[in-house]
Design a protein around this motif. Structure first.
Motif, PDB file in Angstrom:
ATOM      1  N   TRP A 175       0.834  -1.205   0.000  1.00 33.63           N
ATOM      2  CA  TRP A 175       0.000   0.000   0.000  1.00 33.63           C
ATOM      3  C   TRP A 175       0.864   1.248   0.000  1.00 33.63           C
ATOM      4  O   TRP A 175       0.583   2.209  -0.731  1.00 33.63           O
ATOM      5  CB  TRP A 175      -0.900  -0.011   1.233  1.00 33.63           C
ATOM      6  CG  TRP A 175      -1.869   1.135   1.282  1.00 33.63           C
ATOM      7  CD1 TRP A 175      -3.156   1.147   0.850  1.00 33.63           C
ATOM      8  CD2 TRP A 175      -1.622   2.454   1.806  1.00 33.63           C
ATOM      9  NE1 TRP A 175      -3.732   2.376   1.054  1.00 33.63           N
ATOM     10  CE2 TRP A 175      -2.810   3.203   1.635  1.00 33.63           C
ATOM     11  CE3 TRP A 175      -0.520   3.076   2.380  1.00 33.63           C
ATOM     12  CZ2 TRP A 175      -2.912   4.536   2.030  1.00 33.63           C
ATOM     13  CZ3 TRP A 175      -0.623   4.397   2.779  1.00 33.63           C
ATOM     14  CH2 TRP A 175      -1.811   5.116   2.606  1.00 33.63           C
ATOM     15  N   LEU A 176       1.908   1.256   0.796  1.00 32.39           N
ATOM     16  CA  LEU A 176       2.778   2.428   0.906  1.00 32.39           C
ATOM     17  C   LEU A 176       3.385   2.786  -0.433  1.00 32.39           C
ATOM     18  O   LEU A 176       3.310   3.941  -0.884  1.00 32.39           O
ATOM     19  CB  LEU A 176       3.873   2.150   1.943  1.00 32.39           C
ATOM     20  CG  LEU A 176       5.026   3.159   2.007  1.00 32.39           C
ATOM     21  CD1 LEU A 176       4.525   4.553   2.332  1.00 32.39           C
ATOM     22  CD2 LEU A 176       6.063   2.702   3.039  1.00 32.39           C
ATOM     23  N   PHE A 177       3.968   1.821  -1.106  1.00 29.46           N
ATOM     24  CA  PHE A 177       4.686   2.146  -2.342  1.00 29.46           C
ATOM     25  C   PHE A 177       3.753   2.262  -3.546  1.00 29.46           C
ATOM     26  O   PHE A 177       4.102   2.910  -4.534  1.00 29.46           O
ATOM     27  CB  PHE A 177       5.817   1.141  -2.568  1.00 29.46           C
ATOM     28  CG  PHE A 177       6.932   1.332  -1.573  1.00 29.46           C
ATOM     29  CD1 PHE A 177       7.901   2.293  -1.790  1.00 29.46           C
ATOM     30  CD2 PHE A 177       6.974   0.602  -0.400  1.00 29.46           C
ATOM     31  CE1 PHE A 177       8.914   2.507  -0.871  1.00 29.46           C
ATOM     32  CE2 PHE A 177       7.979   0.806   0.534  1.00 29.46           C
ATOM     33  CZ  PHE A 177       8.953   1.762   0.299  1.00 29.46           C
ATOM     34  N   ASP A 178       2.568   1.691  -3.455  1.00 28.42           N
ATOM     35  CA  ASP A 178       1.569   1.935  -4.496  1.00 28.42           C
ATOM     36  C   ASP A 178       1.035   3.362  -4.431  1.00 28.42           C
ATOM     37  O   ASP A 178       0.617   3.929  -5.450  1.00 28.42           O
ATOM     38  CB  ASP A 178       0.392   0.962  -4.353  1.00 28.42           C
ATOM     39  CG  ASP A 178       0.725  -0.427  -4.870  1.00 28.42           C
ATOM     40  OD1 ASP A 178       1.782  -0.599  -5.500  1.00 28.42           O
ATOM     41  OD2 ASP A 178      -0.073  -1.356  -4.619  1.00 28.42           O
ATOM     42  N   ASN A 179       1.045   3.957  -3.244  1.00 30.31           N
ATOM     43  CA  ASN A 179       0.471   5.290  -3.057  1.00 30.31           C
ATOM     44  C   ASN A 179       1.518   6.398  -2.964  1.00 30.31           C
ATOM     45  O   ASN A 179       1.158   7.573  -2.929  1.00 30.31           O
ATOM     46  CB  ASN A 179      -0.394   5.311  -1.795  1.00 30.31           C
ATOM     47  CG  ASN A 179      -1.706   4.579  -1.977  1.00 30.31           C
ATOM     48  OD1 ASN A 179      -2.684   5.126  -2.479  1.00 30.31           O
ATOM     49  ND2 ASN A 179      -1.741   3.314  -1.575  1.00 30.31           N
ATOM     50  N   LEU A 180       2.792   6.046  -2.918  1.00 28.94           N
ATOM     51  CA  LEU A 180       3.855   7.034  -2.811  1.00 28.94           C
ATOM     52  C   LEU A 180       3.991   7.824  -4.106  1.00 28.94           C
ATOM     53  O   LEU A 180       4.003   7.258  -5.200  1.00 28.94           O
ATOM     54  CB  LEU A 180       5.177   6.328  -2.500  1.00 28.94           C
ATOM     55  CG  LEU A 180       6.423   7.197  -2.372  1.00 28.94           C
ATOM     56  CD1 LEU A 180       6.327   8.102  -1.151  1.00 28.94           C
ATOM     57  CD2 LEU A 180       7.663   6.308  -2.276  1.00 28.94           C
ATOM     58  N   ASN A 181       4.083   9.157  -3.998  1.00 26.56           N
ATOM     59  CA  ASN A 181       4.318  10.012  -5.156  1.00 26.56           C
ATOM     60  C   ASN A 181       5.752   9.787  -5.629  1.00 26.56           C
ATOM     61  O   ASN A 181       6.705  10.256  -4.999  1.00 26.56           O
ATOM     62  CB  ASN A 181       4.088  11.477  -4.795  1.00 26.56           C
ATOM     63  CG  ASN A 181       4.188  12.399  -6.005  1.00 26.56           C
ATOM     64  OD1 ASN A 181       4.761  12.061  -7.032  1.00 26.56           O
ATOM     65  ND2 ASN A 181       3.615  13.591  -5.882  1.00 26.56           N
TER      66      ASN A 181
END
Length: 513
Positions: free
Chosen positions: A289-295
């Motif tokens: 989730w973190l890296f899918d949503n990171l700009n």
């Protein structure tokens, strides 16, 4: 199955797993929440402190001055120090600084002297006297620049160098050791009478990102490897060895020291580095989730900071569409739980001591009288207790977190949700009649409860509600919903505090396909 009891709901968020496969005590989503001591609870708020700043803050450093505790905040062209609401421009007399928004300020305190650096100008030092400006670091080579400066023991370390215009991203240099209360007298690596030295960590092609102490060693983080520096004395002074390969650091200031080592935001994970191994604390829970949503365009503005009074590492990142960190994923290293919280476009963060004048006094208390359950003129910390401070260059302010119930006076939405519940019978239709939460809060606090349903996990949840649940008045929230997969959500949008350890769902199985 007339009633299903969910107990000990403090296991934290799991944003990566399939909702129908989560443990009963895990949550599949949420906003402005934390988990501790077996409870799921609303996050505390934040309050603006230190009044109007002299410049937009891009770096933040707590330090001890001659008259008390100060916070130094760094703008693009200036340095300022604040004590309570008294701001002083301590920018060097030689002229303004030349860094840009992505020349990250870094540094630390060496023997009581604050040293800061932006990678573009000569590093600066400030001795804590607001009547005396910051100045260029003494004995610093005039043609040398360092992306990062860090103090360790009685040395200063310069990492990722540019020497006379030539970039040397693998190079690391240390100063001659400083006497207590002073700065290093030399950085001259050619002077045999001094202990200054330099070497390249060039065994791997990744560049140096940052360095953080761990026990008696200085841990140097490169992009995809971790190195250890140990003091060995004359003639070599310091030694370096690789410790872990394939794991490194995403950006500067992305390490949180804690009693078990370092919590580290890497290029694709969050790990705990204990000095010899790096083990993921996010995999299967929040990593994807973190890296899918990171700009991906602004990832270098991410940072991590410790909230030590809560045993938490805040991983502050810009999500897609945001230029600055707008979300904190929060890891509690004591309970091994993950939580999530909104941020107000944070540009920097630091943990340090604050002065009493910023406490819960009559004027400083941000909560309305009718909903405030704190004691007037009382403090929940000692003067030496470290507190988490965040800076925002966008709003040009400093905020003290974990204070009050609001975001700087504005009510905050807090929610927990658990979706995809099949009760071990995914092929059967379930009918929900009511939800009974065990909520700890002031009597009269209202929590909105929703129940949702899905016929298939690929479909969106269709929510019913909200049904208000009034603490001290209601026993349950009656919501009739049917479906193969059920969901529940608890949400507050008022100026309240609450926490929950368990809840019941009144469920009846109706039949199969």
């Amino acid at each position: 199955m007339p009633k299903i009891n969910f107990q000990n709901m403090g296991a934290g968020l799991n944003l990566d797993g399939f909702p129908n496969e989560l443990a009963p005590s895990e949550w599949s989503g949420g906003q402005n929440i934390r988990f501790r001591d077996g409870y799921a609870e609303k996050s505390q708020g934040e309050v603006r402190v230190h009044g109007d700043l002299l410049a937009a803050p891009y770096g933040l450093f707590p330090t001890q001055g001659i008259a008390g505790r100060y916070w130094v905040y760094a703008g693009l062209q200036t340095l300022s120090a604040v004590e309570n609401d008294t701001h002083t421009d301590i920018t060097r007399a030689a002229g303004l600084y030349t860094g840009t928004v992505d020349n990250r300020w870094n540094g630390g305190v060496l023997s009581g002297v604050l040293v800061v650096n932006n990678g573009k100008d000569v590093p600066q030092f400030w001795g804590g006297n607001p009547a005396v400006k910051a100045a260029d670091l003494t004995a610093w080579p005039p043609t040398l620049r360092a992306k990062v400066i860090r103090p360790f023991r009685n040395f200063l370390f310069a990492l990722n160098l540019t020497d006379n215009g030539a970039q040397r991203p693998y190079a690391l240099r240390w100063s001659h050791p400083a006497d207590p209360g002073t700065l290093p007298v030399s950085w001259d690596i050619a002077d045999p009478t001094k202990d200054a030295g330099e070497f390249d960590l060039a065994d791997t092609s990744d560049v140096i990102v940052d360095a953080v102490p761990l026990g008696q060693a200085l841990i140097v983080y490169k992009e995809n490897s971790i190195w250890q520096m140990d003091y060995v004395g004359s003639p070599y002074i310091w030694s370096a060895k690789p410790v872990v390969s394939g794991v490194g650091l995403l950006a500067q200031d992305c390490v949180v020291p804690h009693p078990g080592g370092h919590i580290v935001l890497t290029q694709g994970d969050v790990v705990n580095f204990d000095g010899s191994t790096a083990q993921s604390v996010a995999d299967g829970r929040v990593r994807r989730w973190l890296f899918d949503n990171l700009n991906a365009d602004m990832y270098q503005r991410s940072f991590a900071v410790g909230n030590y009074r809560r045993n938490e590492a805040w991983i502050c990142v810009p999500r897609t569409g945001s230029d600055w960190p707008d979300t904190a994923l929060i890891f509690n290293w004591k309970d091994a739980t993950w939580a999530i919280r909104d941020l107000a476009q944070a540009s920097a963060g630091a943990s340090g001591t604050i002065v009493y004048d910023l406490g819960n006094s009559w004027d400083a208390d941000p909560d309305p009288w009718d909903t405030d359950d704190t004691s007037w003129n009382q403090y929940e910390y000692t003067q030496a207790s470290p507190r988490l401070m965040l800076a925002s260059a966008v709003s040009q302010r400093l905020v003290l977190v974990d204070t009050g119930k609001t975001f700087q006076g504005t009510a905050m939405v807090s929610r927990f949700e658990k979706t995809g519940m099949s009760f071990d019978a995914p092929e059967r239709i379930k009918y929900c009649k009511s939800v009974r939460p065990r909520i700890e809060a002031q009597s009269g606090t209202t929590i909105d409860i929703y129940v949702g349903a899905q016929e298939d996990l690929e479909n969106a949840v269709e929510w019913s509600g909200p049904v208000p649940f009034v603490v001290g008045q209601d026993l349950s929230a009656d919501i009739e919903v049917s479906g193969r997969y059920l969901s529940v959500r608890f949400e507050s949008s008022g100026i309240v505090s609450w926490r929950m350890k368990q809840f019941d769902i009144d469920v009846t199985v109706l039949g199969g396909y």
